[in-house]
Every structure is written in C-alpha cells, then in structure tokens.
Write a protein that holds these residues in place. Structure first.
Motif, PDB file in Angstrom:
ATOM      1  N   UNK A   1      -3.064  -3.692   1.004  1.00  0.00           N
ATOM      2  CA  UNK A   1      -1.807  -2.957   0.343  1.00  0.00           C
ATOM      3  C   UNK A   1      -1.877  -3.169  -1.043  1.00  0.00           C
ATOM      4  N   UNK A   2      -2.335  -3.923  -1.789  1.00  0.00           N
ATOM      5  CA  UNK A   2      -2.125  -4.062  -2.992  1.00  0.00           C
ATOM      6  C   UNK A   2      -3.302  -3.996  -4.021  1.00  0.00           C
ATOM      7  N   UNK A   3      -4.452  -4.716  -3.665  1.00  0.00           N
ATOM      8  CA  UNK A   3      -5.746  -4.481  -4.537  1.00  0.00           C
ATOM      9  C   UNK A   3      -6.190  -2.985  -4.610  1.00  0.00           C
ATOM     10  N   UNK A   4      -6.359  -2.405  -3.435  1.00  0.00           N
ATOM     11  CA  UNK A   4      -6.951  -0.898  -3.667  1.00  0.00           C
ATOM     12  C   UNK A   4      -6.126  -0.086  -4.715  1.00  0.00           C
ATOM     13  N   UNK A   5      -4.837  -0.033  -4.704  1.00  0.00           N
ATOM     14  CA  UNK A   5      -4.238   0.760  -5.646  1.00  0.00           C
ATOM     15  C   UNK A   5      -4.438   0.132  -7.256  1.00  0.00           C
ATOM     16  N   UNK A   6      -4.624  -1.229  -7.308  1.00  0.00           N
ATOM     17  CA  UNK A   6      -4.922  -1.880  -8.708  1.00  0.00           C
ATOM     18  C   UNK A   6      -6.296  -1.390  -9.033  1.00  0.00           C
TER      19      UNK A   6
END
Length: 773
Positions: A366-371
């Motif tokens: 949930x977090x790293x793909x967007x970053x």
C-alpha cells in the motif's frame, strides 16, 4: 425266432485259453445260460475299462516323457557341474604346482568371496526395499483411512483423528528421511509416497486451520484496538486479553488446536529439510501465532489507510498493540510451545515477528508502490517522504529489538530477517536500488555545499606534539594528519551511508547498498581530491611555496581517509561483509579487505602526488644549480659552497620546512627520503658527466652542504646519499689506494668493489673515476 449260434462257434476251445482267462470266465459266469445272458453287458464294461486304461496309459507315458526329459536335463546339469568341478580341481592342481600358486589361489578366493558378498548385499537390499515398501504402504493406508474418514462437528474423537494423522505422517517422514539419506536410488518410491501424503495433507491442513479459526472467533479474538467512550475510552492496554481470560474446556480446546498446528508445522519443516527447501524466508514463524495476527491485521489496516501520509502513527499503533498483548501471548503460549518440544522457539519473539511482517506486508502493498512512482516522476515530496518513512522504519526496528531483548540475555546486534521491517528491502531489490540512488544523490548534493564553504580546505598545520619519538608517527585524529575540515565531512557523509546500509537485516543486501552508495561516494571524494590537487600549480616557481601548501591539503586528506578506511575494514562487521562478498563472487578483487579497491586508489593518488612534488623540487634544484656540480670556472673559494649550489640548497631548505609544517608526518617522511634518493642520483650523475677533471675539494664541500640540508630530519643524512658517500670515499683515497683499486678492477672486475666499500656505484663509473684521477 432266430436261435443263437452254438457255443462251439462263439467260445474258443478251453485248452487254448490261459489260466487267467478261464478264471475270469468262471468268476463272472456260473453256467452257459448265465454266459449267454450277461455276455453283452460284460463286453460293454470291458470296452469301457479298456478305454479308461488306454487313457491312463497315455497319461503315464506323457508323465514318463516329462520326467525323463527332466532327469536328462538334471543329469546333464550335474554332469556339467561335475565337469566344471573337475576342471577347477585340475586347474587348482596345476596352479598349486606353479610358482607363487598361493597368491593365485588367494586372489581366486578373494574374487569368489567378493562376488558372494555382492550377491548377499543385493539380496539384503531387495529385502530392505520390500520391508520398506510394506511399512510405507501400511502407514500411508492408515493415514488415508484417517484423513478420508468423514467427520462432522468438533469432538474429542476428531482431535484424536487429527493427532493420529499427524503422528502417522511424522512416522512416514522419518522413514522417507532414512530412505533419502541411505537409499537415494529409491527415488520413485519416495516420490510416490510424497504424492499420496501431499493429497492427504491438502485435506487435513485446511480442516485443522478452519477449526482453529473457529475457536479463535468463539472466545472473542481479535480484541478491539480501543474501548468505546461508553466503555471508558481507555487504551488497548485496558482491554482484557482474550487469551488470558480463557478458562476450562475452552482453554483446553484451544491448547489442543494450538498443538495440532505446531505438529503440522513441525512436519512441514521436516519435509522441507529432507527436500532441502528450508531456506531462510521472511515471515517464517509459528503458524499458530500467525493465525492470531491475521484477524488483528484486518482491523489495523482500517486505520493504516487513513495514515498513509503520517507513517509515524502506523508504527506507533503496531508497537503499542504488539507490546500490550505480548505478555498474554507469552504466558499462555510459551508452555504450549515447550509442550510441543519446539526447540529454540519463543512465543514472544514469534508474536513480534508476526506483527512486524504484517506491517511489512502493508508497506509493500500500500505504501511503497506510490512512493516509487513519485520518485520516478522526480517529485521532491516523494524523496522527502521516502527519507521520512525509512527513518521511521529504522526507529521502529530498534524499538522492537529492544523490546524483544529486554527480558532475555540475547543481544540482537543485527536483527533477523523476520524481526525487521527493513527486511522489505531484502525482498524487493529494485526498491533497495532506488533507495541507494536517492541516498547517493542526496550525499552528492550535500557534499557540494560542504566543499563551497569558506574554511572547507583550511587545515591544521601543527599536530599534537609528543615527547616520544615513536609516538610522533602514531596518528589518529584529523589534527594529527593536518587534514582540512572537509576531510571530516567526507568521512561523516560516507559513514552515514554505511550506517543506513547496516540497518538491513541480511549481509548481501547490506553489501549491495554500501557498494551502491558509500563506495561510489568515496570515488566521488577521490575525484574531488584530485581536482583540488590540480588547482595547486606547482609549475609556477614564483609562488611555489604557496602551491606546496595548497597541495598538502588533498594529500593530508587522502592519508586521513586511508587511515579511517583501514580502521573500518578491521571492524568485525566489514570483515563479515568482505568474507560474504568473496564467497558469492566468482572473481573478486578486494585486496584483502572490504575497502581494498578504495585503499589501493588512495595509495596510488598519494604516491603520484608525492612523486609530482619530488619531481618539481628536483627540476627546480636543477634549474638553480645548473652545472655547479660539474666543471665550472667561476670564482670559488675553497671553504665556501658554490654560489649556484648555495641558492639551490637554500630553496630546498625552505621547501622542506614548508612541507614539514603543512604535511602529515608519514607522507613527509616518505617525501624527504625519496627526495634525498633523487638528489643522490642527480648529484652522482652530474659528478660523472663529461670528461673534465672535477675540482675535488669543491665537490666535497657542496656534497657536505647538500647532506646538511637533511640534518633536521635524521641523525645520519649521509645514509640517504649512498652514491655521493661512495664518491667522497673515492675522492678521499690516496695514490696507493687508487693504484690497488685499479689493479683489482683489471684483475677481478666488479667483484672486488665490495672490498673497497663500494656497492652503489657501477664498475664503469669507478673505472671512469680511475681514468680521471
């Protein structure tokens, strides 16, 4: 009515019948009438008996033929055996009559015994194989009967069936393990049994897990993360732990279910070990504790998605829930783990590991793909968010390690893969690469700002003095190395990158990160030092001393960096990393330590820079003194140094003083010694140049003056001018000694020079001297 023919025409004369025939007729017929009445019946009976006897005779003949053939075959086999025995006996008698017959007999017996042993082993292996097949068939059949037996509802009978099935699978696994270790040729048997067991396991495991989850739900797991306002609005620590409040049959049922999952996991571990699949993997914990975390994670994710821009709240919530329920998990489950005989397994550590991996999975999905997308689009907020998240991850790992080790005697110097949320980068090497690029780019940017500072290259001229002569060369601090302030910046930036890499839980990703960041940063530092050295224009003799001072800055920095890199390389962490790197790579050029390549380059830079300074000093010395060490007709007084030589020596003295003041002791020591060697070669060449006879006294004075320039740096400067010293030795010879030298050279050549104290001058130069004098 037709009358029968007379008996005389039917029966033969009694004299022609045998006694047996007469007895037969007398035994079957009483009189003539009886003969006439019963003759036809007797005839039919006799025909039937005759036919039966013929069949019997044919059968006997067939059997006789078979037995005869069999006997003949046996007879031939026996005959062949006897013939072979006879031949063997004859051969034996022949062999025993020959020389060395005992060895031949012994070899023959050994060969026969070997064949006998091989046959026995073959028979034994077949017997073992059959026994193993029978045992496995019995166990697998028993397992399949247990697994495929229909069960409805939960009962103690069902638990017993599950336990029996797991026990049977363990027995099967032990047999298969023994077969794998000692009979690898039975691969097909193992594969067949594995296939049947896997089918049973695919049915058994979902049933056990489903029953376990039903139990968890029945006693109120997962707990609420916080109480409602009506319930007091307390934190999670005020909520009763369902694991602690269980009592009676409910607690016993959960314990049985927990032990079943542990047994199932032990079985799975044995299978992986046998199949050599037991590789370290993220999330490898206790299945039963993972089942506790799964429903907790589903509730926590609701809050996580709201804090995607504030990761500190996510980490705080996970830490709180983990710590609040850890004691209850430890109190209830650790005795069950001990009962299940799980070696080196801690309920508290498994609980923490499962919670950490739950958080890691959320960050991964949930977090790293967007970053990553923000970083690829080169958005500044993406980089800042990345750094903030990584800082939170590092802090969280340290808190978790402290929490786990707080009540144990274990020290977690580097967290295991399952106990660290930073292990996410080990799973996703492409993200590790992205992180490294971000860190390196940020370090470059900060370094450029540091270099531009006004006092960046300003160094310390005087190091800490010591009364001990040996302590003068024991350097440790930046001041000792007279390195500029920017040297400390180079090291701090480098160590920051290394420290970030050391937060990774496994060795190979650490190496990958450090090589991609700290090592590349060091090469950028080396390039910066090279550019700084080139700024010092040593070819400008008008400002030569200022150029020397400027050149000392990068030299001292390089020497200081070299000392620190060697110090780091001796640390156990870098020793382990270097060993792991050399084991992984087919060809590695590390020169004996982790920073071997960097150290080699630093040493080359220092050496090249020192040689450049020495070369320029020698050129300037040559320009100032010109031919003053050669034949010259300028006015000269016997006790004075030549005017050109005096000017050159004065310049050399000032340069050495500047270098001693501004250069670190180790490099200055190398510099003046190599400079002395160069001057020794230069002066000796000048002495023998041309054919003119030199003024003896003039050379002696100039040479002594040259060596006195180096008097402040050593007790015996003449030791560093071996060629000049030997020239002075030749000049000091009287005529008798010169005559002996000429005679020795003509008779023995160069082998005699050692007797005259000459070892650095070539025989040709000595012969040239003898011709001139």
């Amino acid at each position: 009515m037709e009358h029968p023919p007379p008996l005389s025409l039917v029966l033969p004369h009694p004299d022609k019948l045998s006694g047996e025939a007469l007895s037969f007729l007398d035994g079957n017929f009483e009189d003539l009438r009886d003969l006439l009445l019963r003759a036809s019946n007797l005839t039919s009976h006799l025909k039937h008996d005759t036919s039966h006897l013929n069949d019997r005779l044919l059968h006997l003949r067939t059997d006789l033929t078979k037995h005869a053939v069999s006997w003949i075959s046996t007879s031939l086999s026996a005959k062949n055996s006897l013939d072979d025995l006879r031949l063997n006996l004859e051969s034996l008698s022949l062999v025993t009559s020959l020389p060395r017959s005992k060895d031949a007999v012994r070899k023959q017996r050994e060969h026969e015994l070997q064949q006998l042993v091989e046959d026995l082993c073959r028979i034994q292996n077949r017997r073992k194989y059959l026994l193993t097949v029978l045992k496995l068939e019995s166990l697998v059949g028993d397992l399949e009967d247990s697994v495929f037996h229909p069960m409805r509802g939960r009962s103690m009978l069902q638990v017993r069936v599950f336990n029996h099935a797991i026990k049977t699978m363990n027995e099967i696994e032990h047999v298969l393990g023994d077969v794998t270790r000692h009979h690898s040729q039975w691969r097909r048997l193992v594969d067949t049994v594995d296939s049947r067991v896997d089918k049973s396991l695919s049915i058994l495991r979902p049933q056990i897990i489903a029953e376990h989850r039903t139990l968890l739900s029945s006693f109120g797991w997962p707990p609420k993360l916080a109480l409602s306002k009506d319930e007091g609005g307390e934190a999670a620590s005020g909520i009763p732990n369902p694991l602690v409040v269980m009592q009676g049959d409910q607690k016993e049922s959960y314990s049985q279910s927990f032990l079943l999952l542990c047994g199932l996991q032990q079985l799975n571990t044995l299978k992986e070990k046998r199949k050599k699949l037991n590789k370290e993997s993220i999330g490898a914990g206790l299945w039963a504790i993972d089942e506790l975390v799964i429903p907790v994670a589903s509730r926590m994710e609701y809050h996580f998605v709201k804090w995607d821009q504030e990761p500190e709240f996510i980490f705080a919530l996970v830490y709180k829930v983990t710590s609040d329920f850890a004691d209850g998990v430890d109190d209830l489950l650790q005795p069950l783990i001990d009962r299940a005989m799980l070696v080196s397994c801690s309920a508290k550590e498994a609980w923490v590991s499962a919670m950490v991996q739950m958080l890691s999975c959320f960050l991964e999905k949930k977090v790293f793909p967007g970053l990553v997308e923000m970083v690829k689009e080169k958005k500044s907020e993406g980089v800042s968010s990345w750094f903030h998240l990584v800082d939170q991850m590092v802090t969280f790992d340290k808190r978790m390690q402290t929490f786990v080790s707080s009540d144990t005697c274990l020290s977690y110097e580097g967290s295991s893969l399952g106990m660290s949320v930073m292990g996410l980068f080990c799973k996703r090497p492409e993200w590790l690469k992205t992180w490294g690029k971000i860190e390196l780019k940020d370090a470059y940017r900060k370094l450029k700002e540091d270099i531009k500072k006004e006092k960046a290259w300003e160094g310390t001229r005087l190091g800490n003095e010591s009364n001990s002569e040996s302590a003068k060369y024991v350097l440790s601090t930046r001041e000792d190395y007279k390195a500029p302030f920017v040297a400390e910046t180079f090291l701090s930036r480098t160590w920051t990158l290394i420290d970030h890499g050391l937060t990774l839980p496994t060795v190979l990703p650490r190496i990958q990160f450090v090589r991609a960041t700290a090592t590349k940063f060091l090469w950028y530092v080396f390039k910066t030092l090279l550019l700084e050295f080139k700024k010092s224009d040593l070819s400008d003799y008008s400002s030569f001393e200022d150029s020397l001072i400027q050149a000392c800055g990068p030299i001292n920095t390089a020497r200081y960096l070299e000392s620190k890199l060697r110090e780091w390389s001796d640390d156990l962490v870098f020793v382990e990393m270097w060993e792991a790197e050399t084991n992984v790579k087919v060809e590695v050029s590390c020169h004996g330590c982790f920073f071997g390549e960097e150290l080699k380059s630093l040493v080359e830079l220092e050496t090249n820079w020192l040689m450049e300074i020495i070369t320029v000093c020698l050129h300037q010395f040559d320009n100032l003194c010109g031919d003053h060490f050669h034949n010259n007709v300028e006015p000269w007084e016997e006790e004075d140094v030549s005017q050109g030589v005096a000017e050159a020596l004065d310049s050399l003295r000032r340069e050495l003083a500047v270098l001693q003041l501004n250069m670190n002791r180790k490099d200055f020591l190398d510099l003046w010694r190599n400079l002395a060697e160069g001057l020794d070669h230069y002066v000796s060449c000048k002495f023998f140049a041309g054919e003119a006879v030199l003024l003896r006294r003039r050379f002696e004075v100039d040479a002594e003056a040259l060596m006195m320039v180096f008097q402040p740096y050593c007790v015996r400067p003449a030791a560093f001018f071996p060629r000049v010293r030997e020239i002075l030795r030749l000049l000091s010879m009287n005529e008798e000694e010169k005559a002996r030298l000429r005679g020795a050279l003509s008779r023995n050549g160069s082998s005699c020079l050692g007797l005259f104290g000459i070892s650095n001058l070539s025989p040709q130069l000595v012969e040239q001297f003898c011709r001139c004098y």
